[in-house]
Design a protein around this motif. Structure first.
Motif, mmCIF file in Angstrom:
data_model
loop_
_atom_site.group_PDB
_atom_site.id
_atom_site.type_symbol
_atom_site.label_atom_id
_atom_site.label_comp_id
_atom_site.label_asym_id
_atom_site.label_seq_id
_atom_site.Cartn_x
_atom_site.Cartn_y
_atom_site.Cartn_z
ATOM 1 N N GLU A 90 0.835 -1.207 0.000
ATOM 2 C CA GLU A 90 0.000 0.000 0.000
ATOM 3 C C GLU A 90 0.870 1.258 0.000
ATOM 4 O OE1 GLU A 90 -2.580 -0.305 3.350
ATOM 5 O OE2 GLU A 90 -3.677 -2.036 2.556
ATOM 6 N N LEU A 91 1.940 1.242 0.783
ATOM 7 C CA LEU A 91 2.860 2.382 0.812
ATOM 8 C C LEU A 91 3.510 2.568 -0.552
ATOM 9 C CD1 LEU A 91 4.476 4.597 2.265
ATOM 10 C CD2 LEU A 91 6.090 2.816 2.995
ATOM 11 N N ALA A 92 3.952 1.465 -1.157
ATOM 12 C CA ALA A 92 4.595 1.544 -2.472
ATOM 13 C C ALA A 92 3.645 2.113 -3.519
ATOM 14 C CB ALA A 92 5.083 0.160 -2.893
ATOM 15 N N GLU A 93 2.400 1.653 -3.495
ATOM 16 C CA GLU A 93 1.420 2.122 -4.484
ATOM 17 C C GLU A 93 1.116 3.604 -4.295
ATOM 18 O OE1 GLU A 93 -2.806 0.593 -6.405
ATOM 19 O OE2 GLU A 93 -2.232 -0.047 -4.397
ATOM 20 N N SER A 94 0.967 4.033 -3.050
ATOM 21 C CA SER A 94 0.634 5.443 -2.798
ATOM 22 C C SER A 94 1.784 6.373 -3.154
ATOM 23 C CB SER A 94 0.253 5.631 -1.325
ATOM 24 O OG SER A 94 1.376 5.443 -0.481
ATOM 25 N N ALA A 95 3.011 5.862 -3.127
ATOM 26 C CA ALA A 95 4.183 6.702 -3.411
ATOM 27 C C ALA A 95 4.798 6.387 -4.764
ATOM 28 C CB ALA A 95 5.222 6.516 -2.313
ATOM 29 N N ARG A 136 11.214 -8.450 -3.799
ATOM 30 C CA ARG A 136 12.211 -9.369 -3.233
ATOM 31 C C ARG A 136 11.607 -10.222 -2.116
ATOM 32 N NH1 ARG A 136 17.125 -5.998 -1.227
ATOM 33 N NH2 ARG A 136 18.074 -8.077 -1.001
ATOM 34 N N LEU A 137 10.850 -9.593 -1.245
ATOM 35 C CA LEU A 137 10.269 -10.316 -0.112
ATOM 36 C C LEU A 137 9.220 -11.321 -0.574
ATOM 37 C CD1 LEU A 137 9.995 -7.314 2.352
ATOM 38 C CD2 LEU A 137 11.432 -9.339 2.678
ATOM 39 N N ASN A 138 8.423 -10.953 -1.565
ATOM 40 C CA ASN A 138 7.422 -11.889 -2.081
ATOM 41 C C ASN A 138 8.073 -13.102 -2.725
ATOM 42 O OD1 ASN A 138 4.549 -11.318 -1.743
ATOM 43 N ND2 ASN A 138 5.023 -9.338 -2.621
ATOM 44 N N ARG A 139 9.211 -12.901 -3.351
ATOM 45 C CA ARG A 139 9.923 -14.028 -3.957
ATOM 46 C C ARG A 139 10.359 -15.021 -2.884
ATOM 47 N NH1 ARG A 139 15.245 -14.993 -5.541
ATOM 48 N NH2 ARG A 139 15.406 -16.421 -7.305
ATOM 49 N N ARG A 172 16.677 -11.058 6.307
ATOM 50 C CA ARG A 172 17.773 -10.159 5.931
ATOM 51 C C ARG A 172 17.299 -9.074 4.967
ATOM 52 N NH1 ARG A 172 20.742 -15.147 6.647
ATOM 53 N NH2 ARG A 172 22.183 -14.784 8.375
ATOM 54 N N ILE A 173 16.442 -9.443 4.041
ATOM 55 C CA ILE A 173 15.890 -8.440 3.129
ATOM 56 C C ILE A 173 15.039 -7.445 3.904
ATOM 57 C CG2 ILE A 173 14.360 -8.091 1.141
ATOM 58 C CD1 ILE A 173 15.251 -10.918 0.198
ATOM 59 N N LEU A 174 14.239 -7.961 4.837
ATOM 60 C CA LEU A 174 13.408 -7.080 5.660
ATOM 61 C C LEU A 174 14.278 -6.176 6.525
ATOM 62 C CD1 LEU A 174 10.552 -6.287 6.505
ATOM 63 C CD2 LEU A 174 10.629 -8.111 8.222
ATOM 64 N N HIS A 175 15.385 -6.693 7.008
ATOM 65 C CA HIS A 175 16.323 -5.881 7.781
ATOM 66 C C HIS A 175 16.824 -4.712 6.931
ATOM 67 C CE1 HIS A 175 20.066 -4.773 9.868
ATOM 68 N NE2 HIS A 175 19.599 -5.390 10.941
ATOM 69 N N GLY A 176 17.124 -4.984 5.664
ATOM 70 C CA GLY A 176 17.551 -3.917 4.760
ATOM 71 C C GLY A 176 16.482 -2.853 4.581
ATOM 72 N N LEU A 177 15.225 -3.288 4.493
ATOM 73 C CA LEU A 177 14.116 -2.334 4.414
ATOM 74 C C LEU A 177 14.073 -1.460 5.663
ATOM 75 C CD1 LEU A 177 11.345 -1.345 3.143
ATOM 76 C CD2 LEU A 177 10.303 -3.026 4.676
ATOM 77 N N ILE A 185 10.383 1.197 -2.788
ATOM 78 C CA ILE A 185 9.671 0.323 -1.859
ATOM 79 C C ILE A 185 9.231 -0.955 -2.570
ATOM 80 C CG2 ILE A 185 7.669 0.101 -0.342
ATOM 81 C CD1 ILE A 185 9.786 1.985 0.725
ATOM 82 N N THR A 186 8.819 -0.816 -3.824
ATOM 83 C CA THR A 186 8.374 -1.983 -4.590
ATOM 84 C C THR A 186 9.507 -2.980 -4.793
ATOM 85 O OG1 THR A 186 6.692 -0.674 -5.715
ATOM 86 C CG2 THR A 186 7.285 -2.743 -6.748
#
Length: 468
Positions: free
Chosen positions: A161-166, A195-198, A271-276, A189-190
């Protein structure tokens, strides 16, 4: 059949943070990966093996269970609550063996069901690890599918939702910490959503393996008791009835390779989430995100103006702890001395803690995202102060013009480097530079109309196209 929830029982004084301060965030895992849940799953496996043996008529004299008896047997599992936990604990104090205690616990309950003569069928031809590996597999599967994955999906929904709004919010990029070709906040953000969905799909497709083949994986006791029975076929059917994938070849233990695979995928997600979290924290620090204050909350004990990004900091720490445990589990569980040692027994008792810290991090990120507001005016001002990033566009157009035969387009990179390296260039200077290049009219007009906010390429399209 509805089961008694185990999550309501709280320790009087908790040693660890997950059972104390953060209990509410990780409580759903208690029903799957606590010691009590492990024992309930052991009872579940033993009861279903008992039923399966009767249904398969593997031994002479076995009765066909009636519906009431089957319901009564499964009721032992469904009714496993505080009183039964205490009873089982008392039995284990005598046996000094957790799985043997489960066997005796079930045997006590057969007489009222008219099955007292079948006490020898409980734990028939089984070694403890036949029960344990299946109990753990069921618990891990349910914890992942019913707790971790829903928490991850909820977090990703908020991030999407954040990615879509921005998606169209033009933003200055920073590569190596330096101003770089603009992008959009939504596109960046996308990238994380994608990456996380993968990684999520890898976890969703995980196999959960199980075995029930005796003391050294040879069905020796099974054949000694009933040599004419297709025991590998009986075992496969049973494991699959539990909703697991059958492992046909093992030592005394199921090799735990599936667990190592799962923990590696969850750790990579972490780890990917940590990067976010690091990126969002950094965007907050330069004002790209405003944090929406929570009514009544204290941001700092001494500086009243502050709203600290604690959700993302908390998530970072818990992701690091989760990964330390997941990495250790993945490394140790794939090894066992000869046909069996007990290193895995102690290790697996930390699975709930490892996933618990990840679930806690997911909870914090989900809450933190809800408290973010995009500061478009700050982002726009930052972008407008860095017109030199258009140097890439100008020198690339000059290259295209040179290929098209336009004169005077020599050394485009070097000329833009001289103009922009180490100094700020405003709109006026860039337009004057473009006017003096001798570009074709169309190219000159295109570059004169270009602004940093307009130099985002396909960022907005990429953001929306690659959201789930």
């Amino acid at each position: 059949m509805t089961r008694v929830s185990l999550a309501a029982a709280e320790p009087a004084i908790a040693l660890g943070a997950l059972d104390g301060r953060y209990r509410s965030a990780v409580a759903p895992l208690v029903d799957h990966l606590s010691e009590a849940a492990l024992n309930r799953n052991r009872i579940h496996v033993e009861v279903e093996w008992f039923i399966h043996l009767c249904e398969s008529q593997v031994l002479p004299g076995l009765p066909q269970l009636d519906a009431e008896q089957v319901q009564g047997l499964r009721g032992i599992v469904a009714g496993f609550g505080p009183e039964q936990i205490a009873e089982l604990g008392a039995i284990e104090a005598e046996t000094v063996h957790d799985v043997k205690a489960v066997e005796y616990f079930i045997a006590r309950r057969l007489e009222p069901l008219g099955l007292g003569e079948l006490k020898p069928l409980v734990h028939f031809a089984c070694t403890s690890e036949d029960i344990n590996n299946l109990a753990y597999a069921v618990g891990i599967r349910d914890a992942v599918e019913q707790v971790w994955l829903p928490a991850a999906r909820q977090m990703l929904a908020g991030l999407g939702e954040l990615a879509e709004s921005a998606a169209e919010v033009a933003m200055l990029s920073r590569t190596h910490g330096q101003p770089a070709t603009p992008t959009t906040l939504g596109k960046e953000i996308t990238v994380f959503v994608h990456r996380l969905n993968r990684q999520l799909r890898r976890v969703e497709s995980q196999e959960f393996l199980g075995k029930i083949n005796g003391a050294t994986g040879t069905y020796a006791a099974h054949l000694a008791a009933a040599p004419e029975v297709d025991w590998p076929g009986i075992a496969r059917k049973f494991v699959e009835k539990l909703g697991l994938t059958f492992n046909p070849l093992t030592t005394q233990i199921e090799s735990h390779d599936f667990q190592a695979e799962l923990y590696a995928d969850v750790a990579r997600f972490n780890r990917i989430l940590h990067g976010l979290c690091v990126d969002v924290w950094s965007y907050i620090s330069i004002g790209f995100f405003k944090q929406i204050p929570v009514a009544g909350a204290t941001g700092s004990s001494t500086m009243p103006h502050k709203v600290n990004p604690i959700r993302f900091e908390n998530a970072e720490a818990n992701l690091e702890i989760s990964n330390a445990l997941l990495d250790a589990l993945g490394a140790t569980l794939v090894e066992s001395r000869w046909q069996r040692d007990l290193t895995d027994s102690s290790g697996q008792r930390n699975i709930g803690t490892a996933l618990g810290h990840s679930v806690l991090a997911l909870s914090n990120v989900t809450k933190g995202l809800k408290q973010l507001d995009v500061a478009q005016e700050v982002i726009a001002a930052d972008l407008d102060a860095n017109w030199e990033v258009l140097g890439e566009a100008i020198q690339t157009v000059m290259r295209a013009e040179a290929i098209a035969g336009v004169e005077g387009m020599d050394n485009p990179y070097e000329r833009l480097k001289e103009l922009t390296r180490g100094r700020r260039v405003d709109a006026q200077k860039l337009k004057e530079f473009v006017s003096g290049l001798g570009l074709s009219a169309e190219a000159a007009e295109r570059l004169k109309n270009l602004t940093p906010a307009g130099y985002t390429g396909l960022a907005a399209t990429l953001a929306t196209q690659h959201l789930p």
